[in-house]
Scaffold this motif. Structure first.
Motif, PDB file in Angstrom:
ATOM      1  N   ILE A 119       0.818  -1.214   0.000  1.00  0.00           N
ATOM      2  CA  ILE A 119       0.000   0.000   0.000  1.00  0.00           C
ATOM      3  C   ILE A 119       0.850   1.262   0.000  1.00  0.00           C
ATOM      4  N   LEU A 120       2.154   1.126   0.236  1.00  0.00           N
ATOM      5  CA  LEU A 120       3.033   2.294   0.196  1.00  0.00           C
ATOM      6  C   LEU A 120       3.230   2.814  -1.220  1.00  0.00           C
ATOM      7  N   GLY A 121       3.136   1.954  -2.220  1.00  0.00           N
ATOM      8  CA  GLY A 121       3.483   2.367  -3.561  1.00  0.00           C
ATOM      9  C   GLY A 121       4.979   2.588  -3.689  1.00  0.00           C
ATOM     10  N   ARG A 122       5.393   3.303  -4.714  1.00  0.00           N
ATOM     11  CA  ARG A 122       6.817   3.468  -5.001  1.00  0.00           C
ATOM     12  C   ARG A 122       7.386   4.822  -4.587  1.00  0.00           C
ATOM     13  N   LEU A 123       6.544   5.858  -4.537  1.00  0.00           N
ATOM     14  CA  LEU A 123       7.059   7.196  -4.248  1.00  0.00           C
ATOM     15  C   LEU A 123       6.197   7.880  -3.195  1.00  0.00           C
ATOM     16  N   GLY A 124       6.849   8.305  -2.126  1.00  0.00           N
ATOM     17  CA  GLY A 124       6.149   9.012  -1.062  1.00  0.00           C
ATOM     18  C   GLY A 124       6.735  10.395  -0.846  1.00  0.00           C
ATOM     19  N   LEU A 125       6.106  11.117   0.063  1.00  0.00           N
ATOM     20  CA  LEU A 125       6.539  12.472   0.403  1.00  0.00           C
ATOM     21  C   LEU A 125       6.598  12.548   1.926  1.00  0.00           C
ATOM     22  N   TRP A 126       7.770  12.839   2.463  1.00  0.00           N
ATOM     23  CA  TRP A 126       7.974  12.904   3.914  1.00  0.00           C
ATOM     24  C   TRP A 126       8.131  14.363   4.312  1.00  0.00           C
ATOM     25  N   SER A 127       7.431  14.757   5.362  1.00  0.00           N
ATOM     26  CA  SER A 127       7.531  16.148   5.818  1.00  0.00           C
ATOM     27  C   SER A 127       7.349  16.241   7.323  1.00  0.00           C
ATOM     28  N   GLY A 128       8.213  17.010   7.959  1.00  0.00           N
ATOM     29  CA  GLY A 128       7.947  17.467   9.308  1.00  0.00           C
ATOM     30  C   GLY A 128       7.196  18.791   9.204  1.00  0.00           C
ATOM     31  N   LEU A 129       6.020  18.851   9.766  1.00  0.00           N
ATOM     32  CA  LEU A 129       5.122  19.981   9.491  1.00  0.00           C
ATOM     33  C   LEU A 129       4.868  20.871  10.697  1.00  0.00           C
ATOM     34  N   ASP A 130       5.653  20.722  11.751  1.00  0.00           N
ATOM     35  CA  ASP A 130       5.362  21.462  12.975  1.00  0.00           C
ATOM     36  C   ASP A 130       5.671  22.950  12.872  1.00  0.00           C
ATOM     37  N   THR A 131       6.401  23.379  11.845  1.00  0.00           N
ATOM     38  CA  THR A 131       6.640  24.811  11.675  1.00  0.00           C
ATOM     39  C   THR A 131       5.482  25.495  10.955  1.00  0.00           C
ATOM     40  N   LEU A 132       4.534  24.720  10.437  1.00  0.00           N
ATOM     41  CA  LEU A 132       3.413  25.271   9.687  1.00  0.00           C
ATOM     42  C   LEU A 132       2.189  25.443  10.571  1.00  0.00           C
ATOM     43  N   SER A 133       1.323  26.375  10.218  1.00  0.00           N
ATOM     44  CA  SER A 133       0.031  26.481  10.880  1.00  0.00           C
ATOM     45  C   SER A 133      -0.832  25.291  10.482  1.00  0.00           C
ATOM     46  N   THR A 134      -1.882  25.039  11.238  1.00  0.00           N
ATOM     47  CA  THR A 134      -2.771  23.929  10.895  1.00  0.00           C
ATOM     48  C   THR A 134      -3.367  24.102   9.508  1.00  0.00           C
ATOM     49  N   ASP A 135      -3.760  25.324   9.173  1.00  0.00           N
ATOM     50  CA  ASP A 135      -4.309  25.572   7.836  1.00  0.00           C
ATOM     51  C   ASP A 135      -3.289  25.232   6.756  1.00  0.00           C
ATOM     52  N   ASP A 136      -2.030  25.584   6.992  1.00  0.00           N
ATOM     53  CA  ASP A 136      -0.988  25.292   6.007  1.00  0.00           C
ATOM     54  C   ASP A 136      -0.699  23.793   5.934  1.00  0.00           C
ATOM     55  N   VAL A 137      -0.792  23.106   7.061  1.00  0.00           N
ATOM     56  CA  VAL A 137      -0.630  21.646   7.049  1.00  0.00           C
ATOM     57  C   VAL A 137      -1.691  21.009   6.160  1.00  0.00           C
ATOM     58  N   LEU A 138      -2.934  21.412   6.337  1.00  0.00           N
ATOM     59  CA  LEU A 138      -4.019  20.835   5.552  1.00  0.00           C
ATOM     60  C   LEU A 138      -3.850  21.152   4.068  1.00  0.00           C
ATOM     61  N   ALA A 139      -3.396  22.375   3.759  1.00  0.00           N
ATOM     62  CA  ALA A 139      -3.150  22.731   2.362  1.00  0.00           C
ATOM     63  C   ALA A 139      -2.028  21.876   1.777  1.00  0.00           C
ATOM     64  N   HIS A 140      -0.995  21.642   2.557  1.00  0.00           N
ATOM     65  CA  HIS A 140       0.115  20.805   2.113  1.00  0.00           C
ATOM     66  C   HIS A 140      -0.361  19.383   1.828  1.00  0.00           C
ATOM     67  N   VAL A 141      -1.155  18.840   2.720  1.00  0.00           N
ATOM     68  CA  VAL A 141      -1.638  17.462   2.548  1.00  0.00           C
ATOM     69  C   VAL A 141      -2.498  17.354   1.291  1.00  0.00           C
ATOM     70  N   ARG A 142      -3.366  18.315   1.082  1.00  0.00           N
ATOM     71  CA  ARG A 142      -4.184  18.311  -0.146  1.00  0.00           C
ATOM     72  C   ARG A 142      -3.295  18.369  -1.383  1.00  0.00           C
ATOM     73  N   ARG A 143      -2.238  19.189  -1.314  1.00  0.00           N
ATOM     74  CA  ARG A 143      -1.325  19.344  -2.449  1.00  0.00           C
ATOM     75  C   ARG A 143      -0.624  18.021  -2.756  1.00  0.00           C
ATOM     76  N   VAL A 144      -0.175  17.334  -1.715  1.00  0.00           N
ATOM     77  CA  VAL A 144       0.555  16.081  -1.897  1.00  0.00           C
ATOM     78  C   VAL A 144      -0.349  15.016  -2.502  1.00  0.00           C
TER      79      VAL A 144
END
Length: 298
Positions: free
Chosen positions: A3-28
């Motif tokens: 279920i991992l597939g071949r390519l993932g995106l790893w991010s530490g997101l604690d420097t972002l606001s919650t709104d920016d975290v959600l935007a990042h996740v949607r983008r990914v």
């Protein structure tokens, strides 16, 4: 394919606001990555965040990479993994790690114990943990943050695979053989996964790329576990002197244009890595760099 597939995106997101975290996740997810990995630091509680993200995402696998075994006992980790797996419809992978003495004592107030024995006991407790709620349709996959031979073979013997980080391409083939060795020693019929986190700096010139790589690596290059593994990989103490030699930065971090980054990802796959988790680093050394996320999308 897992279920991992071949390519993932790893991010530490604690420097972002919650709104920016959600935007990042949607983008990914929209960009087509197979898996989104979140790290555990001293910021937001990652299992809680992942539980929330199960309701925001629809397709992408969610990975905990990496949960510290000093942050929660094995029963809590197993319950958290099963909960997120159930909420996501089976789109969850748990990564566990023994962390670092530099973090466990100062940040969590625990005594850092020998990593291999501690992880082995933790896995015993994880497998035996009670769970009174209805279990998910399938047990969520489990991988271990592992660098050196004994921990990598443990991952192959006891879990779904190993998840090394901050390593050069020359390391990958050895890790592949070790994780397979662990599976063979345990008589397992399924080949374990080799998952690898790869920092990427997209840069027009080497000087700016090195500056970003060194800013990102400043903390990691000081940690004793990474240093010990890098010395085994053939680097010298001089290479490891902050801010890190040009050689070690260029070999542990993919620095260059999009074509060079894709070539490095392909080289790791050719060396036996099943899943590469890209760490998108910006010019300032910080992660979740949106242009890199978009440029390296599948």
């Amino acid at each position: 394919m897992s279920i991992l597939g071949r390519l993932g995106l790893w991010s530490g997101l604690d420097t972002l606001s919650t709104d920016d975290v959600l935007a990042h996740v949607r983008r990914v997810e929209a960009a087509g990555y197979d898996t989104l990995w979140l790290n555990e630091t001293s910021g937001r509680e990652p299992m809680a965040m992942l539980g929330a993200l199960t309701q925001l995402t629809h397709r992408i696998t969610l990975g905990m990479g990496i949960a510290s075994i000093y942050a929660r006992d094995a029963a809590a980790a197993h319950a958290g993994a099963r909960t997120v797996a159930e909420l996501s419809g089976g789109r969850f992978v748990l990564g566990l790690g023994a962390s670092h003495p530099e973090r466990v004592g100062p940040q969590r107030g625990h005594e850092y114990l020998p990593a291999l024995a501690t992880m082995t006991a933790y896995l015993d407790a994880y497998e035996a943990a009670p769970y009174a709620a209805p279990p998910p349709a399938a047990e969520p996959p489990l991988v271990i943050a592992a660098l050196r031979r004994r921990m990598v073979t443990l991952a192959g013997a006891r879990t779904d695979g190993a998840f090394p980080f901050f390593v050069p391409l020359s390391y990958a083939a050895r890790a592949r053989s070790w994780v397979d060795e662990g599976a063979a020693s345990a008589g397992r019929g399924t080949r374990p996964l080799l998952v690898l986190a790869l920092p990427v700096v997209l840069a027009d010139d080497l000087a700016s790329g090195l500056a970003a790589a060194r800013a990102y690596s400043r903390w990691y290059i000081q940690l004793v576990n990474y240093r010990a593994n890098l010395l085994e990989c053939g680097y010298t103490e001089a290479d490891l002197e902050p801010p890190g030699s040009e050689r070690i930065m260029r070999e542990v971090v993919a620095i260059g244009d999009v074509a060079e980054a894709r070539a490095r990802i392909a080289a790791f796959r050719d060396a036996g890595v099943d899943h590469v988790a890209v760490i998108p680093i910006g010019p300032d050394g910080k992660v979740a760099h949106a242009p890199t996320v978009e440029a390296l999308a599948p």
